[in-house]
Write a protein that holds these residues in place. Structure first.
Motif, PDB file in Angstrom:
ATOM      1  N   ALA A 270       5.494   4.376   1.908  1.00  7.93           N
ATOM      2  CA  ALA A 270       5.901   5.594   2.621  1.00  7.93           C
ATOM      3  C   ALA A 270       6.690   5.247   3.874  1.00  7.93           C
ATOM      4  N   GLN A 271       6.235   4.242   4.598  1.00  6.69           N
ATOM      5  CA  GLN A 271       6.934   3.825   5.813  1.00  6.69           C
ATOM      6  C   GLN A 271       8.337   3.327   5.481  1.00  6.69           C
TER       7      GLN A 271
ATOM      8  N   LYS B 238       1.091   4.168  -6.973  1.00  6.11           N
ATOM      9  CA  LYS B 238       0.106   3.137  -7.310  1.00  6.11           C
ATOM     10  C   LYS B 238       0.147   2.809  -8.803  1.00  6.11           C
TER      11      LYS B 238
ATOM     12  N   SER C 243       0.846  -1.198   0.000  1.00  5.45           N
ATOM     13  CA  SER C 243       0.000   0.000   0.000  1.00  5.45           C
ATOM     14  C   SER C 243       0.880   1.246   0.000  1.00  5.45           C
ATOM     15  N   LEU C 244       0.255   2.375  -0.250  1.00  8.34           N
ATOM     16  CA  LEU C 244       0.977   3.643  -0.182  1.00  8.34           C
ATOM     17  C   LEU C 244       1.563   3.834   1.207  1.00  8.34           C
ATOM     18  N   ASP C 245       0.818   3.467   2.227  1.00  9.63           N
ATOM     19  CA  ASP C 245       1.321   3.590   3.597  1.00  9.63           C
ATOM     20  C   ASP C 245       2.580   2.754   3.809  1.00  9.63           C
TER      21      ASP C 245
ATOM     22  N   SER D 126       5.643  10.580   5.055  1.00  5.03           N
ATOM     23  CA  SER D 126       4.201  10.432   5.194  1.00  5.03           C
ATOM     24  C   SER D 126       3.644   9.994   3.835  1.00  5.03           C
ATOM     25  N   PRO D 127       2.524   9.286   3.829  1.00  2.73           N
ATOM     26  CA  PRO D 127       1.938   8.891   2.542  1.00  2.73           C
ATOM     27  C   PRO D 127       1.663  10.093   1.629  1.00  2.73           C
ATOM     28  N   TYR D 128       1.178  11.168   2.211  1.00  5.54           N
ATOM     29  CA  TYR D 128       0.899  12.372   1.424  1.00  5.54           C
ATOM     30  C   TYR D 128       2.173  12.896   0.761  1.00  5.54           C
TER      31      TYR D 128
ATOM     32  N   GLN E 145       3.423  10.543  -2.009  1.00  2.00           N
ATOM     33  CA  GLN E 145       2.569  10.655  -3.205  1.00  2.00           C
ATOM     34  C   GLN E 145       2.958  11.881  -4.028  1.00  2.00           C
TER      35      GLN E 145
END
Length: 79
Positions: free
Chosen positions: A36-37, A59, A31-33, A42-44, A47
């Motif tokens: 990012a981790q 994605k 996932s994006l999360d 942060s996911p934002y 992105q």
């Protein structure tokens, strides 16, 4: 204060690390999360940064890799 060049280099490195992570874990469909981790953003922020540097979202990049893998499997199954 970091120079603009140093900031751009850091951003490039982060996107490169994200790309490597996505490639290495594409079968798990992270996932994006999770992506990012892996790069400590942060996911934002990931992105926005990934889209700015790569021209596509994380994605969409993962979808492309998945599609390419499926095509490869189909070609191999025709032998």
């Amino acid at each position: 204060m970091p120079s603009k060049y140093a900031d751009q280099t850091r951003q490039y490195d982060l996107v490169e690390r994200a790309i490597h992570f996505i490639e290495a874990s594409a079968k798990e469909q992270p996932s994006l999360d999770q992506i990012a981790q892996a790069v400590h953003l942060s996911p934002y922020h990931l992105q926005r940064l990934f889209s700015e540097w790569a021209g596509i979202s994380p994605k969409r990049f993962l979808q492309y890799l998945t599609k390419q893998h499926a095509k490869q499997l189909l070609l191999l199954s025709q032998d």
